[in-house]
Scaffold this motif. Structure first.
Motif: not given
Lengths: 489, 489
Positions: A445, A448-449, A451-452, A482, A486, A488, B448, B451-453, B486-489
């Motif tokens: 998680t 992923w933040v 990558t934003v 995984r 991404v 932006r 953005w 979208t992560v969450f 954005v697709e997370r997986f």
């Protein structure tokens, strides 16, 4: 990900950087780059490809936009005093040095705030406003040389953070340059702003989300009265019990520090405070601040509680010179270790205050098991330990063994419900221990933040998070495998 | 994005939900759903497709996983006391009601923390620990009915947040269910944890990032002594000057509230405190807490400063019953407005404390211009205004006019460097004003992070951020148009 530019390509990049920041703002000869090859974690070294010293937000924006276009990793560096290798360059990186961004941009005493550039030194903020009776609270031991930008990156603490909180509690707003060069504002001038608390995310992000170029800081009013108490205990357990009793009494001192026998003697050898009893198992330093009447009452109470907990003596200082004298040894504690061993390795774990006694005993056992002396100097009030492992770095292989001991101490902190960093950050040093504290889902998680803010992974790559390359283990690799790139835009 | 399920499809969803939370945990007849069609912002109404009442983290996880699989939007709801429509259902949504998640899971007094489920009522936390001398600080006016989960979502404040901070300062850690059903832990049991401060991001995210199912809260030690002062001023400007003088003197009261003449009289009509002078331009309520000696000294100082600022009289209360009496009118202020007009519309702007006088004058001018009386009740210490606009909602079109006036007040707050929400949140109500406070780049960065969450945009959609559909204007639309899924997986 690391770019493999030729020397000629780098010359072109350097010239483009010069067009942005001027000739004096680009450093790229190997001799000149030597000074940038490590930060306060001197056991880790890596020379950057070049260093750039911008002066303004716009210059930082153009520097990062160039890195983004060329796919070059960059690392931000303030004063280079960090202790976890956060400002350690990565191979083939552009080092963005904020030393020339050293202006206090605005002072607004009515609203108790200042706006500073990231290269401003921590102490300068207080110096700029102390005449009017204000100060900036977070006070890392390095405060006379460390930069506010670095404090923001590492969410720095200090002796007085027990009462007043760490850096994140004092940052109201930030102007940020994101890794693609875009400029955004997060937070604001008033304490509460709607939307996600991105200023909170940025503080402590260790350079992995971009570079802060303007920082709005909260000021505090200087206390009417300050008193420092030094309590002398035969056993460190008694000092720990005194801390518990003081907190339980509802008193929140400005600071509350414990030093053990080894630290006391190292300090007395070097700075000779003549206040720290060499035969004490531990000393407890308590600073009480507030209104004069409040300080009077609270310090009397603290003294009584220390005596009840078994203190052999309590000494109190009210005037500034005497207070400074009591603090002097604590401030010099890390440096004084140089007398005891050629090198020391400092850890920075946090534990619930109630586990203090158990953890100190375990550290002693680990110290014996590994065969290295460990000195304990710590922010007792908030359970932030700084075990100093003494060793001789000239002997090959010693550092690795000491890091192993440090790692066991960190795992101990996690095991009792604590944390692997209180204020020094994870940086390059502790990234492989993040998996001991967070699950793969938690870390993912956070990634992923990241990558934003940093879709290409250019901002201080390899820091903070465990990666297969740095931490090696398959299980750890999985948590990031995984994690795709991404884009932006 | 809104799903267009048939009634039959919904029946299948309801049955699947029943398998997760049991028959008693699913509500989907129109009559039963009536109670869920609005929160405290009663002028906005929308019935959900169905309501689900889980009891555990695992049930929440399975409920959200089902929503994710089916692409159903969901809205979390605590007690439904929010004032900005944060828990207002969206069309065709699953309402996740936390009312049955009402257990205090752990009380750890030694480490001064509790772990609670989100449906626990704010007051219950203090009730659970007050016997041992502790309390939970954030105290929204609705504290006897609002839930901790809702407090977390809205980053709720309260009277005592001047000294002790808002909800985000009291949340140590969170167990979260993300919109795809994944469970992650953010923050921890000790105040400082490494990595990004995702607990900080979640607090105040207004239901747009997932659902918190376990919340670790910090407790404070109850103060040894509390004193409340009521100062009576002929003019509100004098009350404002007293606030400035108190803060400048280095005193941080537990709370510091101003009520204007209109509020005073409304309150006296309804609850008859007999303490609030009806002819006062404003009253200032100051609560001082701490050690007994400290309170003694500070309250004497506060009294002197109020008199210097022009107070006609200052009344002081020390014993609990008398203190409660002085606070009673303030606590009843919003409700008392019901006597003055069929409806009121409450705003929640924040301004730098130094702009208080200017902003109050401007609000008076706006009140005259629009032709609606505005009562001012506010957290003066931190510049958090609560203008109450009085109107008659039975007259068609009045609400829209009143919202226009409210919007002008918000723009005024932003213009002086403030914020459009102090503690009530943005929700459904103020999303179109976010663009007045943030640039498109700022908002895009927040989006953005969302979208992560929440890659599918299922968590409380249409709230918090301006969207073309809700806010209409092309310029505003632009800030979100570039925002892909954005697709997370």
């Amino acid at each position: 990900m690391m770019p493999t530019l030729t020397k000629r390509n780098w010359r072109v990049i350097a010239q483009q950087m010069e067009q942005i920041v001027g000739k004096s703002g680009v450093v790229w000869t190997p001799e000149e780059l030597l000074v940038f090859e490590c930060d306060g974690l001197t056991s880790y070294k890596q020379r950057p490809a070049l260093a750039v010293l911008p002066r303004t937000t716009e210059e930082v924006s153009r520097v990062l936009a160039l890195c983004y276009r060329e796919g070059l990793p960059f690392v931000a560096r303030g004063s280079g005093t960090g202790l976890s290798g956060g400002a350690l360059p990565v191979e083939g990186c552009v080092l963005v040095v904020t030393a020339r961004m050293n202006r206090i941009l605005a002072v607004d005493l009515d609203n108790r705030q200042v706006v500073v550039q990231p290269g401003v030194i921590n102490n300068w903020v207080t110096q700029a406003v102390s005449g009017a009776g204000f100060y900036y609270a977070p006070d890392p031991s390095s405060q006379s040389i460390c930069s506010i930008g670095g404090n923001v990156a590492e969410n720095s603490g200090g002796v007085h953070c027990l009462k007043y909180g760490v850096t994140t509690n004092h940052v109201l707003g930030l102007k940020l340059v994101l890794p693609d060069g875009e400029v955004v504002d997060v937070g604001g001038r008033v304490p509460e702003t709607p939307g996600y608390d991105l200023a909170g995310v940025f503080v402590g992000s260790e350079g992995t989300l971009g570079i802060a170029t303007e920082i709005t800081l909260r000021l505090l009013k200087s206390a009417e009265s300050i008193r420092v108490l030094l309590a002398d205990f035969a056993a460190i357990e008694e000092a720990g019990a005194a801390v518990t009793a003081i907190i339980a009494a509802g008193i929140v001192p400005g600071g509350m520090e414990i030093m053990d026998n080894l630290s006391i003697n190292a300090v007395e050898d070097v700075v000779a405070t003549d206040c720290y009893p060499r035969d004490a198992g531990a000393i407890l330093l308590v600073e009480v601040d507030g209104l004069a009447v409040e300080v009077e009452a609270a310090s009397a109470r603290v003294e009584a509680l220390c005596l009840e907990a078994g203190a052999r003596a309590v000494r109190t200082a009210t005037d500034p010179a005497e207070r400074l004298k009591l603090w002097k040894g604590r401030k010099a504690a890390f440096a004084a270790m140089g007398q005891r061993a050629p090198n020391y390795y400092v850890q920075d774990g946090v534990i619930p205050r109630t586990k203090l006694q158990f953890v100190l005993q375990q550290i002693e056992l680990l110290s014996e098991k590994h065969g290295y002396p460990v000195a304990n100097v710590f922010h007792a009030g908030d359970g932030n330990l700084h075990p100093l492992i003494l060793y001789d770095g000239r002997i090959a292989g010693e550092l690795e063994k000491v890091e192993l001991l440090g790692g066991e101490i960190l795992k101990l902190c996690v095991a009792v419900g604590g944390s692997i960093s209180g204020e020094h950050g994870i940086g390059a040093e502790k990234r492989c221990y993040m998996s001991d504290m967070f699950t793969p889902a938690d870390l993912e998680t956070m990634q992923w933040v990241r990558t934003v803010f940093d879709p290409k992974g250019l901002a201080n790559p390899t820091k903070l998070f465990p990666t297969p390359r740095t931490c090696g283990e398959a299980a750890r690799a999985e948590s990031t495998a995984r994690f795709p790139t991404v884009e932006r835009f």
